[in-house]
Scaffold this active site. Structure first.
Site, PDB file in Angstrom:
ATOM      1  N   LYS A   1       0.828  -1.224   0.000  1.00  0.00           N
ATOM      2  CA  LYS A   1       0.000   0.000   0.000  1.00  0.00           C
ATOM      3  C   LYS A   1       0.863   1.276   0.000  1.00  0.00           C
ATOM      4  CE  LYS A   1      -2.379  -0.970   3.790  1.00  0.00           C
ATOM      5  NZ  LYS A   1      -1.910  -2.316   4.164  1.00  0.00           N
TER       6      LYS A   1
ATOM      7  N   ARG B   1     -10.006   1.190   8.139  1.00  0.00           N
ATOM      8  CA  ARG B   1      -9.633  -0.176   8.498  1.00  0.00           C
ATOM      9  C   ARG B   1     -10.758  -0.882   9.249  1.00  0.00           C
ATOM     10  NH1 ARG B   1      -3.598   0.650   8.577  1.00  0.00           N
ATOM     11  NH2 ARG B   1      -2.569  -1.313   8.997  1.00  0.00           N
TER      12      ARG B   1
ATOM     13  N   ARG C   1      11.465  -5.848   4.594  1.00  0.00           N
ATOM     14  CA  ARG C   1      11.181  -4.425   4.414  1.00  0.00           C
ATOM     15  C   ARG C   1      12.088  -3.569   5.301  1.00  0.00           C
ATOM     16  NH1 ARG C   1       5.176  -2.064   4.723  1.00  0.00           N
ATOM     17  NH2 ARG C   1       5.176  -2.645   6.923  1.00  0.00           N
TER      18      ARG C   1
ATOM     19  N   ARG D   1      11.041  -1.873  10.885  1.00  0.00           N
ATOM     20  CA  ARG D   1       9.964  -1.469  11.791  1.00  0.00           C
ATOM     21  C   ARG D   1       9.772  -2.528  12.876  1.00  0.00           C
ATOM     22  NH1 ARG D   1       4.889   0.249   8.067  1.00  0.00           N
ATOM     23  NH2 ARG D   1       3.820  -0.929   9.683  1.00  0.00           N
TER      24      ARG D   1
ATOM     25  N   ARG E   1      -0.917  -8.855  13.157  1.00  0.00           N
ATOM     26  CA  ARG E   1      -1.480  -7.867  12.217  1.00  0.00           C
ATOM     27  C   ARG E   1      -2.362  -8.559  11.184  1.00  0.00           C
ATOM     28  NH1 ARG E   1       3.737  -5.166  10.177  1.00  0.00           N
ATOM     29  NH2 ARG E   1       2.417  -3.796   8.954  1.00  0.00           N
TER      30      ARG E   1
HETATM   31  P1  AMP Z   1       0.378   0.608   8.700  1.00  0.00           P
HETATM   32  O1  AMP Z   1       1.633   1.366   8.473  1.00  0.00           O
HETATM   33  O2  AMP Z   1      -0.760   1.083   7.838  1.00  0.00           O
HETATM   34  O3  AMP Z   1       0.572  -0.886   8.628  1.00  0.00           O
HETATM   35  O4  AMP Z   1      -0.096   0.939  10.206  1.00  0.00           O
HETATM   36  C1  AMP Z   1       0.729   0.657  11.310  1.00  0.00           C
HETATM   37  C2  AMP Z   1      -0.098   0.596  12.578  1.00  0.00           C
HETATM   38  O5  AMP Z   1      -0.765   1.856  12.793  1.00  0.00           O
HETATM   39  C3  AMP Z   1      -1.228  -0.434  12.567  1.00  0.00           C
HETATM   40  O6  AMP Z   1      -0.782  -1.732  12.912  1.00  0.00           O
HETATM   41  C4  AMP Z   1      -2.162   0.160  13.615  1.00  0.00           C
HETATM   42  O7  AMP Z   1      -1.665  -0.044  14.940  1.00  0.00           O
HETATM   43  C5  AMP Z   1      -2.067   1.669  13.346  1.00  0.00           C
HETATM   44  N1  AMP Z   1      -3.052   2.099  12.330  1.00  0.00           N
HETATM   45  C6  AMP Z   1      -2.799   2.630  11.102  1.00  0.00           C
HETATM   46  N2  AMP Z   1      -3.926   2.943  10.457  1.00  0.00           N
HETATM   47  C7  AMP Z   1      -4.942   2.594  11.278  1.00  0.00           C
HETATM   48  C8  AMP Z   1      -6.370   2.660  11.176  1.00  0.00           C
HETATM   49  N3  AMP Z   1      -6.974   3.138  10.060  1.00  0.00           N
HETATM   50  N4  AMP Z   1      -7.095   2.222  12.226  1.00  0.00           N
HETATM   51  C9  AMP Z   1      -6.507   1.768  13.357  1.00  0.00           C
HETATM   52  N5  AMP Z   1      -5.179   1.663  13.517  1.00  0.00           N
HETATM   53  C10 AMP Z   1      -4.388   2.075  12.496  1.00  0.00           C
END
Ligand code: AMP
Length: 222
Positions: A13, A88, A122, A155, A166
């Site tokens: 993404k 999400r 990554r 990360r 996740r």
């Molecule tokens: P990502 O980089 O999109 O994988 O997001 C990393 C982390 O941020 C996720 O595992 C969640 O803890 C939090 N997060 C990001 N976007 C959301 C969302 N739309 N709703 C809830 N938690 C989020």
């Protein structure tokens, strides 16, 4: 143009969002990046949400919605934006729907084995957040960001136990969103069955589909 990039963790993404940003000349909104930055800066928000990020759990809807509202109100979002990692949950989608009409959802379909391989390889730039992959998207100099010269790190949530968590969260809380959007918003499906597939191939495919939907008006090439 307002579009959502949807896919499981590690489906690409962020990579596609940043490339589409230059193709379409619109803003990207990554809730993950917003939250990681808040944690890095040690803000009040950052302190509150760190535990969710570290364990792969979702940040509560209220907090996420507030962060997105603030971000969408910024001037660079006037021409449109790409949402990466939001919505999400169905609750987030319902709130978004009240404020914004989404034109298209780009749905990334990637087998789980490829995702695990990708996530564990990554690396992210600690300074600017650019994304690399030790297999498919290597930096020119090992450990150094091509864009800003910052250090590349892994990360905390890209480790196997958190990756597994996740995935579970995605299956339970995020996948049901697709049913919610079915027949409401057009979809562009992008399949990646090869870990070495360059991101440009997917971007080309997405741009073609956006043209078919007559959604490339803000593109630089127009
Ligand atoms: P990502 O980089 O999109 O994988 O997001 C990393 C982390 O941020 C996720 O595992 C969640 O803890 C939090 N997060 C990001 N976007 C959301 C969302 N739309 N709703 C809830 N938690 C989020």
């Amino acid at each position: 143009m307002k579009l959502v990039i949807f896919g499981p963790p590690g489906s690409g993404k962020g990579t596609y969002a940043s490339r589409l940003k230059s193709e379409l000349n619109i803003a990207t909104i990554s809730t993950g990046d917003i939250f990681r930055e808040a944690v890095k800066q040690g803000t009040e928000l950052g302190k509150r949400i760190k535990k969710y990020l570290d364990t792969g759990q979702l940040v509560p809807d209220e907090t996420v919605i507030k962060a997105v509202r603030n971000r969408i109100a910024k001037p660079d979002c006037e021409k449109g934006f790409i949402l990466d990692g939001f919505p999400r949950t169905v609750e987030q989608a319902k709130t978004l729907e009240k404020a914004v009409k989404i034109d298209v959802i780009i749905k990334l379909l990637v087998p789980k084995q490829i995702i695990i391989e990708r996530l564990s390889n990554r690396r992210t730039c600690k300074s600017c957040g650019a994304i690399y992959n030790l297999r498919a998207l290597k930096p020119e100099k090992e450990g150094i960001c091509d864009k800003c010269g910052g250090p590349l790190i892994q990360r905390k949530d890209d480790t196997i136990p958190v990756i597994k968590e996740r995935f579970q969260v995605f299956e339970k809380q995020t996948r049901p969103l697709m049913e919610y959007y079915e027949s409401k918003v057009p979809f562009i499906n992008v399949t990646c069955n090869d870990i070495d597939m360059p991101p440009e191939e997917a971007i080309e495919q997405i741009m073609k589909e956006l043209k078919k939907l007559n959604l490339t008006r803000t593109s630089r090439s127009d």
